[in-house]
Design a protein around this motif. Sequence first.
Motif, PDB file in Angstrom:
ATOM      1  N   TYR A 258      -6.458   1.634  14.684  1.00 59.70           N
ATOM      2  CA  TYR A 258      -6.659   2.125  13.315  1.00 59.70           C
ATOM      3  C   TYR A 258      -7.309   3.504  13.329  1.00 59.70           C
TER       4      TYR A 258
ATOM      5  N   GLU B 268      -5.239   4.434   8.431  1.00 61.90           N
ATOM      6  CA  GLU B 268      -4.100   3.542   8.562  1.00 61.90           C
ATOM      7  C   GLU B 268      -3.985   3.021   9.992  1.00 61.90           C
TER       8      GLU B 268
ATOM      9  N   VAL C 263       0.519   1.291   8.548  1.00 65.05           N
ATOM     10  CA  VAL C 263       0.022   0.453   7.454  1.00 65.05           C
ATOM     11  C   VAL C 263      -1.319   1.001   7.002  1.00 65.05           C
TER      12      VAL C 263
ATOM     13  N   THR D 110      -2.557  -0.004   1.432  1.00 64.61           N
ATOM     14  CA  THR D 110      -1.554  -1.074   1.505  1.00 64.61           C
ATOM     15  C   THR D 110      -2.211  -2.418   1.773  1.00 64.61           C
ATOM     16  N   ILE D 111      -3.156  -2.417   2.709  1.00 60.81           N
ATOM     17  CA  ILE D 111      -3.843  -3.657   3.058  1.00 60.81           C
ATOM     18  C   ILE D 111      -4.634  -4.189   1.869  1.00 60.81           C
TER      19      ILE D 111
ATOM     20  N   GLU E  29      -2.487  -5.898  -0.724  1.00 59.19           N
ATOM     21  CA  GLU E  29      -1.808  -7.132  -0.338  1.00 59.19           C
ATOM     22  C   GLU E  29      -2.773  -8.319  -0.426  1.00 59.19           C
TER      23      GLU E  29
ATOM     24  N   LEU F 227      -3.980 -10.313   2.492  1.00 60.06           N
ATOM     25  CA  LEU F 227      -4.852  -9.652   3.468  1.00 60.06           C
ATOM     26  C   LEU F 227      -6.254  -9.411   2.906  1.00 60.06           C
TER      27      LEU F 227
ATOM     28  N   GLU G  66      -2.817 -12.709   9.710  1.00 54.71           N
ATOM     29  CA  GLU G  66      -2.958 -11.306   9.323  1.00 54.71           C
ATOM     30  C   GLU G  66      -2.144 -10.411  10.249  1.00 54.71           C
ATOM     31  N   TRP G  67      -2.175 -10.787  11.538  1.00 48.47           N
ATOM     32  CA  TRP G  67      -1.416 -10.009  12.526  1.00 48.47           C
ATOM     33  C   TRP G  67       0.069  -9.994  12.168  1.00 48.47           C
TER      34      TRP G  67
ATOM     35  N   ILE H   9       0.875  -7.898   8.984  1.00 50.02           N
ATOM     36  CA  ILE H   9       0.824  -6.447   9.193  1.00 50.02           C
ATOM     37  C   ILE H   9       1.977  -5.978  10.074  1.00 50.02           C
ATOM     38  N   CYS H  10       2.330  -6.787  11.060  1.00 55.02           N
ATOM     39  CA  CYS H  10       3.495  -6.446  11.871  1.00 55.02           C
ATOM     40  C   CYS H  10       4.753  -6.373  11.010  1.00 55.02           C
TER      41      CYS H  10
ATOM     42  N   GLY I  84       4.581  -3.290   8.940  1.00 51.86           N
ATOM     43  CA  GLY I  84       4.737  -2.131   9.820  1.00 51.86           C
ATOM     44  C   GLY I  84       6.080  -2.101  10.520  1.00 51.86           C
TER      45      GLY I  84
END
Length: 146
Positions: free
Chosen positions: A57, A64, A103, A107-108, A111, A114, A134-135, A138-139, A142
């Motif tokens: 990050y 991001e 990301v 965005t997070i 959502e 998240l 969460e992983w 986000i994947c 992304g």
Amino acid sequence: MTNESKKYWLIKSEPNVWSWDMQVAVGNKGECWSGVRNYQARNNLRTAKIGDLAFFYHSNEGKEIVGIVEVIKEAYPDPTHQIENSPWVAIDVKAIKPLKKSVSLATIKAEPMLADMVLVNNMRLSVQPVSEEEWRIICAIGMVDL
DNA sequence: GCCAACGTTGGC
DNA sequence: GCCAACGTTGGC
């Protein structure tokens, strides 16, 4: 190393100090993740195992998640803090792949799934755990397959 | 550049 | 062991 024991993390870096591009440039030999001076973050570093994955990050500039790194060396004494009985540790990580679409924090935050992320609730923690759910989310955002 | 939020330090 | 003062992080 099994998938079951694999953990996910998010590690933060200011891009003008250590950026994703620099992480990519060092390639498979990876780079030492050091300089953590926070006990909670330190405890997380100690828990990280070889093979664990982490989001990379960019704080301050960008704000991001830009890529994914893998832990290649577990916690050892922080080379940037060479005093006797230093409480601080470092790990080594190497770049695996960039997100096709980075990301952003916005965005997070936008959502709902998240909303419980540490990133949202404890902004200042520089090494933080990420749940498997969460992983995956986000994947997906992304557009990266891992 | 500002400042809110948080962590750490140190006096008592 | 409390809490005020201070330093740092990081979004805005």
